[in-house]
Design an enzyme around this catalytic site. Structure first.
Site, PDB file in Angstrom:
ATOM      1  N   ASN A  23       0.845  -1.182   0.000  1.00 31.55           N
ATOM      2  CA  ASN A  23       0.000   0.000   0.000  1.00 31.55           C
ATOM      3  C   ASN A  23       0.887   1.241   0.000  1.00 31.55           C
ATOM      4  OD1 ASN A  23       0.550   0.781   2.888  1.00 31.55           O
ATOM      5  ND2 ASN A  23      -0.458  -1.202   3.262  1.00 31.55           N
ATOM      6  N   LYS A  35     -13.704  -0.321  14.746  1.00 31.96           N
ATOM      7  CA  LYS A  35     -12.396  -0.918  15.015  1.00 31.96           C
ATOM      8  C   LYS A  35     -12.092  -0.873  16.506  1.00 31.96           C
ATOM      9  CE  LYS A  35      -7.711  -0.993  13.138  1.00 31.96           C
ATOM     10  NZ  LYS A  35      -6.798  -0.463  12.087  1.00 31.96           N
ATOM     11  N   LYS A  80     -11.433  -4.509  18.107  1.00 34.08           N
ATOM     12  CA  LYS A  80     -10.088  -4.830  18.594  1.00 34.08           C
ATOM     13  C   LYS A  80      -9.999  -4.796  20.120  1.00 34.08           C
ATOM     14  CE  LYS A  80      -8.370  -4.360  14.293  1.00 34.08           C
ATOM     15  NZ  LYS A  80      -7.679  -5.376  13.496  1.00 34.08           N
TER      16      LYS A  80
END
Length: 431
Positions: A243, A372, A376
């Site tokens: 990326n 997230k 997480k």
């Protein structure tokens, strides 16, 4: 991008003792002035054999002092005045809030030099400092400076044998014990033709060390583990999935954390960035390699900052040889498999560090960042729009936690990193 003004409002007394490294002091003066400082140069007689006072005056835009008998000060006490007085028109930094301390341990003061930097510092001059000798202007002002509020920084420069000599090593150890900050030296080619330790640090390195000395030590005693950059998932020996992450934000956080007094380990994907000073660096390529490097290290650290843009997927099988065109214009196909989730794995450890995740999104930033945070199971997610920041020197960040979100003002990545480090310090105080 405009020159950073990290030394704005600071007044530095720059002392030059004798040595060929005096040529670097010219560039150092220029660099400090560009960073916003006023620089008062003081030279020993030996330094004048290597570079002229005219040169240093032109670069500092201030008269240079070379003699303890200089009659320009009204009281004829240059050795006192040079560390007590601030240049006309140059304001002192604002006092810290009540209860806060300056990085060097004392309260902010309204006037005087902010630091004395000796660069180069010869073996002879270091010996003078240790012994308290004061037979020239520079050694006099070092001895007479208000040590509780004017720190002394020393950049050694000498032949490798002189540096390694037991007398020099004893002197340097005593200098540190007396409270001076010793910067370097580095190893490399020396003017005498030999190679080894004893080279003075380069101008930009000394500038950054000086800047770091002024940063509040908010993370003193803490250990931080940081990931940065992209990962590279090989398809064949020459191609891969990656990326646009440059690693700049993660490297800025590593520098800011080290400036704040933390012991920092940086695990970096494939990037072309210099390692921040005093940071331990581990280089990896793939997500699996990053996972394997992070997991054993995580329980040994107080804070884990997952800045890296880790690839979610990798080829299930890497081709042994480069995939060639077959002339049929058919694109090759290959199966993907999911990479390990580094942040989630660290957050689930029984002796986990305090975790900070990063969310680089292309849309719906707050929604994805909050998802997230919950997925997480971490206390803080730092969100940004990836396409708008990859490779750039500036950024916009939003902090997302269980209570809500807060945007940090747009700025260069180092400035944002320092704000984030201060936030981490505040949130982990007592943890």
């Amino acid at each position: 991008m405009a020159e950073r003004q990290d030394l704005a409002g600071k007044h530095i007394v720059l002392g030059l003792s004798g040595g060929v490294a005096c040529y670097k002091a010219a560039e150092l003066t220029r660099s400090l002035v560009k960073a916003g400082a006023t620089v008062q140069v003081v030279m020993t007689e030996a330094a004048e054999a290597f570079i002229t006072a005219v040169t240093m005056q032109a670069l500092s835009n201030r008269p240079v002092y070379t003699s303890q008998w200089d009659a320009r000060p009204g009281n004829n006490m240059a050795h006192i005045n040079l560390t007590r007085e601030r240049p006309q028109g140059r304001a002192a930094p604002s006092p810290p809030p009540e209860g806060d301390q300056e990085p060097w341990g004392g309260p902010a003061v309204p006037e005087g030099a902010d630091a004395v930097l000796i660069a180069p510092a010869s073996a002879d001059f270091i010996a003078k400092l240790v012994q308290g000798r004061a037979d020239d202007l520079l050694s006099l002002l070092c001895l007479a400076r208000p040590a509780e509020r004017v720190p002394l920084l020393v950049a050694p420069a000498m032949n490798r044998e002189m540096w390694a000599h037991p007398a020099t090593q004893r002197n340097v150890a005593q200098l540190r014990a007396d409270g001076a900050l010793v910067l370097g030296p580095a190893a490399g080619d020396q003017a005498c033709g030999e190679i080894g330790d004893g080279r003075m640090l380069e101008a930009d390195e000394l500038r950054d060390e000086l800047i770091a000395s002024f940063q509040p030590k908010l993370l003193a005693g803490k250990k931080l583990l940081i990931t940065a950059g992209p990962t590279f998932e090989a398809i064949d020996p020459v191609r891969g999935i990656t990326n646009h992450s440059s690693g700049k934000m993660g490297f800025a956080i590593a520098r800011a954390a080290q400036e704040a007094g933390a012991e920092v380990t940086l695990i970096a994907g494939p990037v072309h960035l210099p390692t921040p000073p005093h940071v331990r660096r581990i280089d990896v390529q793939s997500a699996q390699q990053m996972f394997d490097a992070v997991l054993p290290q995580a329980p040994l650290h107080d804070v884990f900052v997952a800045t890296a843009a880790v690839a979610d997927w990798r080829p299930a099988v890497m081709n042994e040889h480069k995939i060639k065109k077959d002339g049929k214009k058919l694109a090759p196909s290959f199966e993907l498999t999911e990479n390990p989730d580094i942040l989630a794995a660290v957050a689930s450890l029984p002796d986990k560090p305090w975790c900070v995740g990063f969310a680089a999104e292309s849309q719906d930033l707050l929604t994805h960042a909050r998802e997230k945070l919950l997925r997480k199971n971490v206390p803080l997610i730092v969100g940004n729009l990836g396409p708008a920041t990859f490779g750039r020197d500036d950024n916009t960040l939003v902090l997302v936690d269980a209570a809500g979100h807060r945007e940090l003002p747009a700025g260069d990545k180092l400035a944002l990193a320092r704000q984030l480090v201060a936030e981490i310090a505040r949130r982990t105080a007592g943890v």
